[in-house]
Design a protein around this motif. Structure first.
Motif: not given
Lengths: 84, 149
Positions: A46-47, A49-51, A53-58, A60-62, A65
């Protein structure tokens, strides 16, 4: 997936130099001991998976979005949930 | 006041006392230890966890309660120790603790919140951890707007 039955105290070997030993087992938990070279990264799945997910979140957002997120978040949550 | 160049907010002025120390970083960003929370009223409840070490690292987040108002925080003993908290405290979490869910908004997909691993910040010690749960009660990709379990 390969499935192997093991008891506490028994172990399995992966490749040349990785050993996983069953140290203890209860109804809800299994305690593992892992012996591996320092170069092998061992982590709870799960760590990882969270890593990812964090990279996907980072990424950025337009502006659009951000707007979309705010719309979803600020939508009243009291809408009745239709029964399944 | 210290200044940090950021990708999202340009030159960001912050108070040194606002910096939050993440002793073990975040999964995927283990080398990043210092962040600030950027909160802009017009973006509420959205906040951004902005790295003070890497201008381009900014993670969007919301209070977990904005996603699931019944969210039950569960911390491993290691995370409790890092945060200086004890699960036996009443109320738990105490009011000086903020609990945020990191959001992911793919360009052409469903926005999700990470409820498996909330970012927990103790505001009185300015220490934060991303507390990966060891149970399977919540998803790392909880769909925003979906009913909660």
């Amino acid at each position: 997936m390969l499935v192997i039955r093991r008891r506490p105290g028994e172990s399995i070997t992966l490749g040349e130099d990785i050993e996983i030993q069953i140290l203890d087992s209860t109804a809800s938990h299994v305690k593992l001991g892992i012996r591996a070279p320092r170069s092998v990264v061992v982590m709870r799945t799960e760590i990882r998976m969270v890593g990812e997910q964090n990279r996907a979140s980072a990424l950025g957002l337009s502006t659009s979005e951000v707007e979309k997120l705010l719309q979803t978040l600020n939508k009243p949550s009291s809408e009745p949930i239709s029964p399944v | 006041m210290p200044l940090v160049a950021t990708g999202r907010f340009g030159q960001l002025v912050y108070d040194a006392s606002e910096a939050i120390e993440f002793p073990v970083g975040l999964p995927g960003f283990e080398q990043h230890h210092r962040f600030v929370l950027v909160e802009q009223p017009e973006l509420a409840p959205l906040v951004f966890l902005q790295s003070l070490e890497s201008p381009d690292l900014s993670l969007p987040a919301v209070p977990v309660a904005a996603v699931d108002h019944q969210y039950a925080l569960d911390l491993t003993p290691e995370d409790q120790e890092l945060l200086g908290l004890e699960a036996s405290q009443q109320p738990f979490p105490p009011p000086e603790v903020r609990c945020l869910a990191i959001l992911t908004a793919p360009q052409d997909g469903q926005s999700t919140a990470n409820l498996l691993a909330p970012v927990v910040i103790n505001l009185s010690t300015r220490v934060g951890v991303q507390a990966v749960r060891s149970d399977a009660r919540y998803s790392h990709r909880h769909r925003l707007g979906a009913p909660c379990s």
